[in-house]
Design a protein around this motif. Structure first.
Motif, mmCIF file in Angstrom:
data_model
loop_
_atom_site.group_PDB
_atom_site.id
_atom_site.type_symbol
_atom_site.label_atom_id
_atom_site.label_comp_id
_atom_site.label_asym_id
_atom_site.label_seq_id
_atom_site.Cartn_x
_atom_site.Cartn_y
_atom_site.Cartn_z
ATOM 1 N N LYS A 293 0.820 -1.207 0.000
ATOM 2 C CA LYS A 293 0.000 0.000 0.000
ATOM 3 C C LYS A 293 0.855 1.258 0.000
ATOM 4 O O LYS A 293 0.529 2.255 -0.661
ATOM 5 C CB LYS A 293 -0.929 0.005 1.216
ATOM 6 N N ALA A 294 1.960 1.245 0.750
ATOM 7 C CA ALA A 294 2.793 2.439 0.847
ATOM 8 C C ALA A 294 3.350 2.842 -0.511
ATOM 9 O O ALA A 294 3.275 4.003 -0.920
ATOM 10 C CB ALA A 294 3.934 2.207 1.841
ATOM 11 N N THR A 295 3.912 1.866 -1.221
ATOM 12 C CA THR A 295 4.464 2.159 -2.549
ATOM 13 C C THR A 295 3.371 2.564 -3.518
ATOM 14 O O THR A 295 3.540 3.489 -4.315
ATOM 15 C CB THR A 295 5.227 0.936 -3.088
ATOM 16 N N SER A 296 2.234 1.884 -3.458
ATOM 17 C CA SER A 296 1.120 2.203 -4.350
ATOM 18 C C SER A 296 0.598 3.623 -4.112
ATOM 19 O O SER A 296 0.300 4.357 -5.053
ATOM 20 C CB SER A 296 -0.002 1.184 -4.163
ATOM 21 N N SER A 297 0.510 4.022 -2.841
ATOM 22 C CA SER A 297 -0.020 5.354 -2.526
ATOM 23 C C SER A 297 0.917 6.457 -2.957
ATOM 24 O O SER A 297 0.496 7.604 -3.134
ATOM 25 C CB SER A 297 -0.292 5.464 -1.026
ATOM 26 N N LYS A 298 2.203 6.141 -3.122
ATOM 27 C CA LYS A 298 3.158 7.145 -3.591
ATOM 28 C C LYS A 298 3.151 7.268 -5.109
ATOM 29 O O LYS A 298 3.813 8.142 -5.668
ATOM 30 C CB LYS A 298 4.564 6.793 -3.111
#
Length: 936
Positions: A293-298
């Protein structure tokens, strides 16, 4: 499960000959949740795969990039107007502390690079020959940072780690080492991993490697293994964060899922996405893929993820589908194609966004840019509501290119402006692949992409490899794409100069308006139906193309927006000449320009001042959503209090420069009328020229400009008064302005000269604001003004100590002539910059003042001002004051409470509330510029 794992582990350990040139990393780690630390013993087998003899080795130690405010990461955040890491508390910082480091079991000399705390240089005792290897052993402790800085670190639920381990830099015609700049672009070689980690009993570890868990008495032990892997993510939480979806191609592990979609529907969508990606790229070399999720949200879908939840113009299925498709394609490519993403990011971005465009066209061709909102009663009349979802790519590119703020695709990622890095360059790269598809044919391009992906899996390559492969599959010249299109920010712009109808043919003359020669797509239409399409090459200036007469009425260039173009409005031409080629159309508010009309926009507007009251009216202008070079505005208003008609007009032409140090020259003429006192109006007419210089780079936020203007003012005179030189005058002003709005050290100054019939003067306004190491704000301002000549009477043109007379009518005073009452307390920092009203308020010879303030707590500051004023036939007057300032939003909303001045203790005097001053900016542009800092 155990049997399967052991088989996997045996295969992993027993077949090193298959990966003899592969680096390997073994890690034994233990998590200390009390100290937020990972204690690590690591072994790196580094292979010299080059033909060079290596005397040193560089290691990436990105966990150390959170160490202090001197790291490249912290400095990068400051340039992005983010100060969280710069002023972080010790407990929130991260670091990587090396306890021991040896090569082949011998201690060696190593050091951090100067100004790069996250890169380590090891000096080898013996040179490392080609095809040889060394064993590097490291013992170190990683202090885990707070995740609020980059989304990686300590989270509310546990830990989400990326770039947490030490890994070798790549040697390929030289060392490729880089610092962490929050770009998520660590350049790693495919590596065999074996990671063993102990975590507390009540914690679960998850990763993008194969996992085996052993529960012990005091802790849980996890063993993670993987071959030819990069970018190892590690999540440690008290509960599992990952869901697993099994598809026909790979198994997907992810914490990116929608509560609105059930498991079966999610699996079905993932299966469709992966089959689509496989069709274009071929088989994925791993059996599992991990999406966090962290990478996707960036890496969001801009224009979709930013909408608040209560606005739902898109279905939950569509939003999750394309967000996950973007994340999947990114991982699918980046886990396999080992490019230097800081240099060759455009190739990955190009393939990814090309697949995004293709996916939308296949499965969501009916979705509009505004989603379901396009059908609303209000929006459906606008041209923007007619745009397809994929039209955002040329639209956003054109939005930036028309301001000449785009950058070449081969610009290093760390040199791109944030807007270009996050959006524009990605879109241009995707459109570039769409351009190639149209020109060389979709079968050739798609075959090349798949072959490029399959033949270069887990190999160190660069963008030139794709150029060579594509060129080998077509006889068409592609130098224009891989040189001008990729390596410059030259803009494509063609127009149909003329159409001549002959007996049995039609001659169309195409004109190239810019300095780049690319293929041109020309279409013949009947209504909106494409009857003919043809690619024209080598249009370097003009070129005439003959077509047989057919059943079509319009010729259009780039009708399908296959490539990014600076201006598409002049791409249309009717076969039959008409007197009114483009009729005028009135549209509400701003909209996307239409190629079929000359659009004028009207929009309701309102403002307020004390004398006119509420000012209601309508602005008529020609400014669409995408900037044009010539703008005009006419705005008549009705003032409800004065019951009079007021208004303004403006004409502006921007001339941009590409090959000089000038960014643009703006030529303008503005005029306005409004009330400056009860029942008294003024009229102004101001021709001006602005010269704006280019920034050193687009990441440089400083601005530098020159302005020359001639201000004509004509004021109404009260019936009982006699007109003087203060009522009808002209002033020529020449000014130089510099601004560097750095979040830590802001510096601005302006030098201004004015020449009028009865006076001439000059003034310097210098401002410096800094934040100390304890996040305390210090604010300094210096002003110096002097008259060269002053034959005026009174103080109308004098320098003001506490309030400028604003005889040029350029400050946004709500009640500019008020000497008492609420509106007289409005404060705009200019000239003397005092807040207290002192016995001597003006200077007709010279004025020198210094305004300073120091922060106490959050918005609370103490200010101190001193000044020297000189008037004719009077001695120098020394002024001083101090008080408290509530600086809620700097220079936009502030309140001043004076304490002590030449007047004595003001706080103890009568009518103290009338001495309080306030700053309140109603300038929408200033407010917008304040909050957009760091994005553009």
């Amino acid at each position: 499960m155990k049997k399967q794992f052991y088989i996997l582990l045996i295969c992993f350990l027993a077949t090193p000959f298959l990966f003899s040139q592969q680096n390997s990393i073994k890690i034994k780690a233990e998590l200390d949740v009390e100290k937020d630390e990972l204690k690590i013993q690591q072994e790196i087998i580094f292979q010299n795969t080059s033909d060079s003899i290596l005397n040193n080795i560089y290691l990436h130690n990105w966990a150390n990039s959170y160490r202090d405010r001197k790291t490249p990461l912290s400095k990068r955040f400051i340039k992005d107007f983010k100060k969280d890491l710069y002023f972080a508390k010790e407990k929130d910082l991260g670091s990587s502390s090396i306890k021991s480091l040896s090569v082949n079991f011998e201690n060696v000399t190593y050091n951090e690079l100067k100004n790069q705390a996250d890169v380590i240089n090891i000096d080898l005792e013996s040179p490392l020959l080609p095809k040889s290897k060394v064993n590097i052993s490291i013992t170190y402790i990683v202090k885990i940072p707070n995740a609020r800085f980059t989304k990686y670190g300590k989270t509310k639920t546990g830990y989400h780690l990326r770039n947490w381990y030490i890994t070798p830099a790549i040697y390929n015609d030289g060392w490729h080492f880089m610092s962490n700049l929050n770009l998520d672009d660590l350049y790693e070689q495919g590596t065999d991993f074996e990671i063993e980690i102990n975590v507390p009993k009540n914690h679960i570890a998850e990763s993008n490697l194969y996992r085996y868990e052993t529960k012990k008495e005091k802790h849980n032990n996890y063993l993670f293994v993987g071959k030819s892997k990069t970018d190892i993510l590690l999540g440690i939480n008290k509960t599992s964060q990952i869901k697993t979806f099994t598809t026909k191609t790979v198994t997907v592990h992810t914490d990116v899922f929608s509560e609105e979609l059930d498991f079966n529907l999610t699996t079905s969508i993932l299966n469709r996405e992966l089959l689509f990606i496989q069709k274009y790229l071929g088989k994925y070399p791993h059996v599992e893929i991990y999406i966090d999720k962290a990478t996707s949200s960036k890496n969001p879908i801009f224009g979709l993820n930013q909408l608040p939840k209560f606005l739902r113009p898109f279905s939950d299925t569509f939003k999750w589908d394309i967000a996950m498709f973007k994340a999947l394609t990114k991982r699918y490519i980046e886990n396999t194609i080992l490019l230097n993403k800081r240099k060759d990011y455009w190739l990955i971005d190009g393939i990814q966004n090309y697949l995004m465009i293709e996916y939308i066209e296949k499965y969501y061709p009916e979705v509009k840019l505004l989603g379901n909102a396009s059908n609303s009663w209000f929006l459906k009349r606008f041209n923007i509501s007619k745009l397809e979802f994929n039209d955002k790519y040329p639209f956003i590119y054109q939005f930036t290119a028309r301001k000449f703020l785009d950058q070449a695709l081969n610009t290093s990622a760390d040199s791109l402006s944030n807007f270009n890095r996050k959006i524009v360059s990605k879109y241009k790269a995707g459109l570039g692949f769409r351009f190639l598809k149209g020109y060389v044919g979709d079968s050739i391009l798609n075959q090349t992409i798949q072959e490029f992906y399959q033949n270069n899996q887990l190999k160190i390559i660069n963008g030139n490899s794709f150029y060579k492969l594509l060129s080998s599959k077509t006889t068409k010249n592609l130098d224009w794409f891989f040189n001008d299109f990729v390596k410059t920010n030259k803009k494509i712009d063609h127009t149909i100069k003329s159409i001549k109808t002959k007996k049995d043919s039609i001659s169309v003359t195409i004109k190239n308006k810019r300095n780049i020669t690319t293929p041109v797509a020309i279409y013949a239409l009947k209504g909106e139906e494409i009857k003919l399409k043809k690619w024209i090459s080598n249009v370097d200036s003009t070129k005439t193309v003959n077509f047989k007469k057919g059943d079509y009425d319009t010729f259009v260039l780039n009708y399908e927006n296959l490539y990014p173009e600076l201006n598409t409005l002049d791409n249309w031409k009717k076969v039959e000449k008409k007197i009114f080629h483009k009729p005028v159309k009135l549209s509400l508010i701003k909209d996307v320009s239409s190629p079929n009309y000359n659009q004028l926009f009207y929009q309701p507007d309102l403002s307020y001042n004390f004398y006119n009251g509420l000012i209601l009216g309508m602005k008529l202008h020609n400014k669409p959503l995408i900037k044009r070079n010539f703008d005009f505005k006419v705005a008549p208003y009705y003032a409800t209090k004065s019951k009079s008609v007021v208004g303004q007009f403006a004409l502006l032409y921007d001339h941009f420069f590409e090959e000089t140090k000038l960014y643009k020259i703006s030529y303008g003429l503005v005029g306005s009328t409004s009330d400056y006192a009860p029942n008294l109006a003024y009229k102004s007419l101001i021709p001006y020229v602005d010269i704006i210089f280019k920034r050193k780079t687009l990441r440089d936020v400083s601005t530098e400009s020159l302005r020359a203007k001639l201000v004509h003012i004509n004021k109404d005179v009260a019936p009982s008064a006699i007109e003087t030189d203060q009522d009808n005058y002209s002033v020529f002003s020449l000014s130089y302005n510099y601004s560097n709005p750095d979040i830590i050290k802001e510096f601005r100054y302006s030098f201004n000269t004015e020449f009028a019939k009865n006076f001439s003067k000059a003034a310097l306004d210098l401002r410096f604001r800094t934040l100390t190491s304890t996040d305390t704000q210090l604010d300094f301002r210096f002003f110096a003004g002097v008259f060269f000549k002053n034959n005026t009477n009174g103080d109308y043109f004098s320098f003001g100590l506490d309030r400028s007379n604003d005889y040029l009518f350029q400050l946004n005073y709500l009640g500019r002539s008020e000497s008492t009452g609420f509106f007289s307390q409005q404060y705009i920092i200019t000239e003397g910059g005092f807040k207290s009203v002192l016995p001597t308020r003006f200077a007709n010879q010279f004025m020198i003042s210094n305004n300073s303030s120091i922060g106490l707590w959050r918005w609370l500051e103490v200010y101190n001002d001193v000044a020297f004023l000189k008037n004719k036939n009077h001695p120098v007057y020394f002024a001083y004051e101090n008080g408290v300032r509530f600086n809620f939003v700097h220079e936009i909303f502030e309140i001043y409470f004076p304490f002590y001045s030449n007047n004595g203790w003001e706080i103890s005097q009568k009518a103290y509330p009338q001495k309080i001053r306030f700053s309140l900016s109603a300038d929408i542009k200033s407010i917008y510029n304040f909050f957009r800092r760091g994005f553009l």
